[in-house]
Design an enzyme around this catalytic site. Sequence first.
Site, PDB file in Angstrom:
ATOM      1  N   ARG A  74      29.919  87.497  22.988  1.00 54.63           N
ATOM      2  CA  ARG A  74      29.454  88.888  22.334  1.00 54.63           C
ATOM      3  C   ARG A  74      30.752  89.855  22.698  1.00 54.63           C
ATOM      4  NH1 ARG A  74      26.925  86.019  20.411  1.00 54.63           N
ATOM      5  NH2 ARG A  74      25.106  85.970  19.617  1.00 54.63           N
ATOM      6  N   SER A  90      20.612  92.687  16.945  1.00 53.08           N
ATOM      7  CA  SER A  90      20.218  92.759  18.325  1.00 53.08           C
ATOM      8  C   SER A  90      20.796  93.922  18.968  1.00 53.08           C
ATOM      9  CB  SER A  90      20.959  91.549  19.317  1.00 53.08           C
ATOM     10  OG  SER A  90      20.218  90.367  18.812  1.00 53.08           O
ATOM     11  N   GLU A 147      24.828  96.196  22.388  1.00 52.32           N
ATOM     12  CA  GLU A 147      25.629  95.162  21.613  1.00 52.32           C
ATOM     13  C   GLU A 147      26.301  95.869  20.690  1.00 52.32           C
ATOM     14  OE1 GLU A 147      24.106  91.185  20.692  1.00 52.32           O
ATOM     15  OE2 GLU A 147      24.885  91.567  18.824  1.00 52.32           O
TER      16      GLU A 147
HETATM   17  C1  LIG Z   1      19.809  92.088  10.328  1.00 42.88           C
HETATM   18  C2  LIG Z   1      21.057  91.823  11.523  1.00 42.88           C
HETATM   19  C3  LIG Z   1      21.308  90.699  11.771  1.00 42.88           C
HETATM   20  C4  LIG Z   1      22.210  90.211  12.728  1.00 42.88           C
HETATM   21  N1  LIG Z   1      22.474  88.938  13.283  1.00 42.88           N
HETATM   22  C5  LIG Z   1      23.459  88.789  14.129  1.00 42.88           C
HETATM   23  C6  LIG Z   1      23.557  87.430  14.715  1.00 42.88           C
HETATM   24  O1  LIG Z   1      22.762  86.796  14.418  1.00 42.88           O
HETATM   25  N2  LIG Z   1      24.781  87.311  15.509  1.00 42.88           N
HETATM   26  C7  LIG Z   1      25.702  88.166  15.767  1.00 42.88           C
HETATM   27  O2  LIG Z   1      26.574  88.024  16.556  1.00 42.88           O
HETATM   28  N3  LIG Z   1      25.469  89.440  15.139  1.00 42.88           N
HETATM   29  C8  LIG Z   1      24.689  89.878  14.196  1.00 42.88           C
HETATM   30  N4  LIG Z   1      24.561  90.920  13.817  1.00 42.88           N
HETATM   31  C9  LIG Z   1      25.379  91.961  13.858  1.00 42.88           C
HETATM   32  C10 LIG Z   1      26.627  92.173  12.919  1.00 42.88           C
HETATM   33  O3  LIG Z   1      26.299  91.346  11.765  1.00 42.88           O
HETATM   34  C11 LIG Z   1      27.873  91.527  13.247  1.00 42.88           C
HETATM   35  O4  LIG Z   1      28.321  92.228  14.368  1.00 42.88           O
HETATM   36  C12 LIG Z   1      28.862  91.632  12.192  1.00 42.88           C
HETATM   37  O5  LIG Z   1      30.265  90.922  12.620  1.00 42.88           O
HETATM   38  C13 LIG Z   1      29.520  92.968  11.966  1.00 42.88           C
HETATM   39  O6  LIG Z   1      30.250  92.923  11.057  1.00 42.88           O
HETATM   40  P1  LIG Z   1      30.656  94.566  10.272  1.00 42.88           P
HETATM   41  O7  LIG Z   1      31.839  94.076   8.909  1.00 42.88           O
HETATM   42  O8  LIG Z   1      29.306  95.046   9.630  1.00 42.88           O
HETATM   43  O9  LIG Z   1      31.253  95.407  11.251  1.00 42.88           O
HETATM   44  P2  LIG Z   1      31.124  96.941  11.485  1.00 42.88           P
HETATM   45  O10 LIG Z   1      29.770  97.330  11.656  1.00 42.88           O
HETATM   46  O11 LIG Z   1      31.662  97.780  10.256  1.00 42.88           O
HETATM   47  O12 LIG Z   1      31.920  97.300  12.614  1.00 42.88           O
HETATM   48  C14 LIG Z   1      31.670  96.725  14.035  1.00 42.88           C
HETATM   49  C15 LIG Z   1      32.722  96.899  14.795  1.00 42.88           C
HETATM   50  O13 LIG Z   1      33.855  96.115  14.398  1.00 42.88           O
HETATM   51  C16 LIG Z   1      34.880  96.775  14.059  1.00 42.88           C
HETATM   52  N5  LIG Z   1      35.769  96.306  12.879  1.00 42.88           N
HETATM   53  C17 LIG Z   1      34.955  95.908  11.765  1.00 42.88           C
HETATM   54  N6  LIG Z   1      35.829  95.414  10.971  1.00 42.88           N
HETATM   55  C18 LIG Z   1      37.052  95.686  11.350  1.00 42.88           C
HETATM   56  C19 LIG Z   1      38.535  95.123  11.127  1.00 42.88           C
HETATM   57  N7  LIG Z   1      38.667  94.500   9.910  1.00 42.88           N
HETATM   58  N8  LIG Z   1      39.503  95.205  11.934  1.00 42.88           N
HETATM   59  C20 LIG Z   1      39.220  95.920  13.262  1.00 42.88           C
HETATM   60  N9  LIG Z   1      38.069  96.518  13.637  1.00 42.88           N
HETATM   61  C21 LIG Z   1      37.002  96.163  12.911  1.00 42.88           C
HETATM   62  C22 LIG Z   1      34.594  98.291  13.696  1.00 42.88           C
HETATM   63  O14 LIG Z   1      35.582  99.117  13.948  1.00 42.88           O
HETATM   64  C23 LIG Z   1      33.364  98.325  14.678  1.00 42.88           C
HETATM   65  O15 LIG Z   1      33.955  98.540  15.998  1.00 42.88           O
HETATM   66  C24 LIG Z   1      23.385  91.344  13.058  1.00 42.88           C
HETATM   67  C25 LIG Z   1      23.262  92.680  12.286  1.00 42.88           C
HETATM   68  C26 LIG Z   1      22.185  93.000  11.554  1.00 42.88           C
HETATM   69  C27 LIG Z   1      22.019  94.236  10.669  1.00 42.88           C
END
Ligand SMILES: Cc1cc2nc3c(=O)[nH]c(=O)nc-3n(C[C@H](O)[C@H](O)[C@H](O)COP(=O)(O)OP(=O)(O)OC[C@H]3O[C@@H](n4cnc5c(N)ncnc54)[C@H](O)[C@@H]3O)c2cc1C
Length: 323
Positions: free
Chosen positions: A156, A223, A318
């Site tokens: 992570r 998480s 996380e």
């Molecule tokens: C129901 C649920 C289940 C989940 N299950 C898992 C799982 O099984 N495993 C797991 O690892 N995670 C899980 N997650 C967490 C999440 O899905 C991941 O971390 C996902 O990759 C976040 O992507 P996002 O586009 O929504 O990022 P965001 O929430 O929009 O951003 C998260 C971080 O990344 C940065 N960021 C996003 N895009 C960029 C970019 N293009 N360039 C630079 N920085 C960027 C943002 O600035 C922020 O700091 C879960 C979340 C939920 C709600």
Amino acid sequence: MTNKSLRNFNSLKFEYSCESFLEVTSYEDLFKLSKEIRKSKTKYWILGEGTNVVILNDLKGIVIKNRLLGITITDNSVESASGENWDDLVKVCLQKKLYGFENLSGIPGSVGGSPIQNIGAYGVEVSNFIDYVETINLDTGNLEVFNFEECKFSYRESIFKKLPNLFITKIKFSLSKVFKPNLAYESIPKDIEISSAEEVRSIILKIRNERLTKPEAQPNVGSFFKNPIISKTHLDKLLSDYSDLKFYFINENQYKISAAWLIEKIGMKGYEMKDCGVSKKHSLVLVNFSQKSENIVDLSNKIKNEIVEKFEVELENEPTFIS
Ligand SMILES: Cc1cc2nc3c(=O)[nH]c(=O)nc-3n(C[C@H](O)[C@H](O)[C@H](O)COP(=O)(O)OP(=O)(O)OC[C@H]3O[C@@H](n4cnc5c(N)ncnc54)[C@H](O)[C@@H]3O)c2cc1C
């Protein structure tokens, strides 16, 4: 757009606003934006699908919403623009008979969000498939490419968590043309015959559906805490008191222990506080019913304090907190 509500852009559904909201669809947009940021020195935040952020207050600056799209597949190599939806990419790769992503099915968020915390599930991490990550440094306007080693992936974690000025634009993955199921993870049933990657995907989606809470029903970020990593001495001490402690070997002196187990042991699975709580389905998931962040932050602190007191273990958040 100015003073935009962020409610529909974060899966905790907090009702905070940002001074300015900009959707980027091209590299030109990003280069132009970088120039403006350098001139005005405005604070900015990058947003994918908002499924792993905890917004703490109204944001005084620009929220940059990623809308870069496009997937190119050549042989077993996949180049994806960062604004694509992660699970759509998993589906496209399966349709093209490229394998490896199936255990990562159903993880919400964008492709660009995937390397930030090196998403992982059911024994697989996205870093297993990444060749390079392309970025635009918004503070300098330079295009910077990070090869696998330079990404510094771990559990992570990645270099990108420490470099919020890098906008991830594109990721290149290498997948396999040969399907080799990875079913070792404990919660994947062992008594079924698997003959295709599509079957693995449906098993994973079924498990996720049963265990996790959909943000549309109960706003959450998955998480809330990482599984803590502790020393062998600390593990032995805990095992002498709690023989049912769930732990995983990392190396001779490092063991990962289950944060969900710790939360269950302090009796907080399903715990309810004002406008938020710990999911009844999964104790690592905190659910929110409030428009503001205070309650969930209080709840996460309460959990952390009780766990330090009882086990001398520090839980780490996380998701990324932004303010
Ligand atoms: C129901 C649920 C289940 C989940 N299950 C898992 C799982 O099984 N495993 C797991 O690892 N995670 C899980 N997650 C967490 C999440 O899905 C991941 O971390 C996902 O990759 C976040 O992507 P996002 O586009 O929504 O990022 P965001 O929430 O929009 O951003 C998260 C971080 O990344 C940065 N960021 C996003 N895009 C960029 C970019 N293009 N360039 C630079 N920085 C960027 C943002 O600035 C922020 O700091 C879960 C979340 C939920 C709600």
